[in-house]
Enzyme design. Structure first.
Site, PDB file in Angstrom:
ATOM      1  N   GLY A 203       2.904 -52.275  23.010  1.00  0.00           N
ATOM      2  CA  GLY A 203       4.071 -52.269  22.609  1.00  0.00           C
ATOM      3  C   GLY A 203       4.464 -52.137  21.294  1.00  0.00           C
TER       4      GLY A 203
ATOM      5  CG  HIS B  26       2.382 -46.799  20.069  1.00  0.00           C
ATOM      6  ND1 HIS B  26       3.142 -47.558  18.994  1.00  0.00           N
ATOM      7  CD2 HIS B  26       1.163 -47.412  20.153  1.00  0.00           C
ATOM      8  CE1 HIS B  26       2.247 -48.682  18.765  1.00  0.00           C
ATOM      9  NE2 HIS B  26       1.134 -48.555  19.405  1.00  0.00           N
TER      10      HIS B  26
ATOM     11  NE  ARG C 197      -1.241 -57.730  13.508  1.00  0.00           N
ATOM     12  CZ  ARG C 197      -2.269 -57.374  14.524  1.00  0.00           C
ATOM     13  NH1 ARG C 197      -2.801 -56.264  14.432  1.00  0.00           N
ATOM     14  NH2 ARG C 197      -2.443 -58.302  15.320  1.00  0.00           N
TER      15      ARG C 197
ATOM     16  CD  GLN D 121      -8.233 -50.980  19.635  1.00  0.00           C
ATOM     17  OE1 GLN D 121      -8.098 -52.024  19.765  1.00  0.00           O
ATOM     18  NE2 GLN D 121      -7.610 -49.600  19.755  1.00  0.00           N
TER      19      GLN D 121
ATOM     20  CD  GLN E 229      -6.171 -56.698  21.592  1.00  0.00           C
ATOM     21  OE1 GLN E 229      -6.383 -56.584  22.548  1.00  0.00           O
ATOM     22  NE2 GLN E 229      -5.887 -55.810  20.536  1.00  0.00           N
TER      23      GLN E 229
ATOM     24  CG  ASP F  33      -6.360 -49.898  15.660  1.00  0.00           C
ATOM     25  OD1 ASP F  33      -6.344 -50.713  14.953  1.00  0.00           O
ATOM     26  OD2 ASP F  33      -5.291 -49.383  16.309  1.00  0.00           O
TER      27      ASP F  33
ATOM     28  N   GLY G  55      -5.463 -44.124  19.200  1.00  0.00           N
ATOM     29  CA  GLY G  55      -5.190 -43.858  17.966  1.00  0.00           C
ATOM     30  C   GLY G  55      -6.426 -44.204  16.918  1.00  0.00           C
TER      31      GLY G  55
HETATM   32  O1  PAF Z   1      -4.601 -50.824  20.025  1.00  0.00           O
HETATM   33  C1  PAF Z   1      -4.160 -51.585  20.746  1.00  0.00           C
HETATM   34  O2  PAF Z   1      -2.570 -51.504  20.837  1.00  0.00           O
HETATM   35  C2  PAF Z   1      -4.882 -52.724  21.582  1.00  0.00           C
HETATM   36  O3  PAF Z   1      -5.953 -53.102  20.908  1.00  0.00           O
HETATM   37  C3  PAF Z   1      -5.303 -52.050  22.877  1.00  0.00           C
HETATM   38  C4  PAF Z   1      -6.317 -51.095  22.944  1.00  0.00           C
HETATM   39  C5  PAF Z   1      -4.125 -51.722  23.819  1.00  0.00           C
HETATM   40  C6  PAF Z   1      -5.933 -53.249  23.742  1.00  0.00           C
HETATM   41  O4  PAF Z   1      -5.242 -54.373  23.854  1.00  0.00           O
END
Ligand code: PAF
Length: 284
Positions: A30, A36, A190, A152, A60, A149, A146
């Site tokens: 969100g 996004h 952030r 990630q 997380q 990250d 995205g």
């Molecule tokens: O990148 C994010 O917003 C979060 O780490 C994700 C991939 C939705 C997992 O909570």
């Protein structure tokens, strides 16, 4: 757009969507910004239906991190997603995602250990666990994340390969290039934490990274170039630098010198109390 908060209505909504064709999933926490919405638009271009999840995933966040302060603006996010033609908003309650007694965690070793993983122990276990659940809940044909990250994304790709999540449901995981503000700062939820003064200083991050990349590509010594990058950020007012590393773009192995494969410069640095991350391609 249908908004669902529990698994049974999600399953009903998904079976109606599946009749229409392919489904793309865009997982988010969100506080949506243009980065996004770019993911959502790419998802719409690739699939017949789009499911966006909004879930601020407690697993997380570390003990001293910003779980409680993390921006939650569901009504505004929901309007933005409806305007983009999203079919289903999956916004589970914490109790729907992690029912009483939840005891499972997914840990992706190697790729999740350095960089942000070293600075935020357990963070990527939380990400891998929730993303695996989202893949199982939605069973999408594709998922979009995205590239901001970058680590990630590498962790999720590794997990999907290792756990056979890439077949048949998540046939494809797409990384979408970073969306930047006009001055070059990577968009992030952030960034909202930055004061006006910090926001003005934050542009030093992409600028210093571009300078470092030009120096690396010109053949200057890597250690000296990275030290100069750190110095430049400290001079610009950053409080500390978690890491500034040149890495193999896929394995994320930290490099002592450039290699003849795709490379990435990755930086995490704190400005006031806000931790900013960014990454850029090097050499290709
Ligand atoms: O990148 C994010 O917003 C979060 O780490 C994700 C991939 C939705 C997992 O909570």
């Amino acid at each position: 757009m249908q908004t669902v908060n529990a698994l049974d209505p999600l399953r009903s909504a998904l079976s109606a969507l599946r009749a229409k064709g392919t489904i793309a999933l865009v997982p988010t926490m969100g506080a949506l910004h243009d980065g996004h919405l770019t993911l959502v638009r790419k998802a719409r271009a690739r699939a017949d239906a789009v499911v966006v999840s909004i879930f601020v995933n407690p697993l997380q966040f570390g003990v001293n991190e910003d779980l409680d302060a993390y921006p939650r603006v569901l009504a505004r996010d929901s309007e933005l997603l409806a305007a983009e033609g999203v079919d289903v908003l999956w916004a589970p309650h914490v109790s729907a995602m992690y029912p009483e007694g939840f005891a499972t965690s997914i840990r992706v070793s190697g790729v999740s250990e350095g960089l942000c993983g070293a600075a935020r122990p357990g963070h990527f276990d939380g990400v891998a666990t929730v993303v695996c659940k989202l893949f199982n809940q939605v069973a999408p044909d594709m998922a979009l994340f995205g590239e901001k990250d970058w680590q990630q994304l590498a962790v999720i790709r590794r997990m999907a390969r290792d756990l056979d999540l890439t077949s048949p449901h998540v046939a494809r995981i797409f990384g979408v290039p970073i969306v930047r503000e006009e001055d070059g700062l990577a968009m992030s939820s952030r960034n909202a934490y930055l004061t006006a003064d910090e926001r003005a200083r934050a542009v030093a991050l992409p600028e210093a990274m571009r300078t470092a990349i030009a120096r690396i590509e010109a053949g200057e010594k890597l250690a000296e170039t990275l030290a100069a990058l750190v110095q430049e950020l400290m001079q610009a007012g950053f409080a500390s630098i978690d890491y500034a590393q040149l890495c193999d773009a896929e394995s994320l192995d930290v490099l002592a010198a450039p290699i003849d494969r795709a490379m990435r410069l990755l930086v995490a640095a704190r400005l006031g109390t806000t931790r900013l991350i960014d990454n850029m391609a090097v050499g290709r």
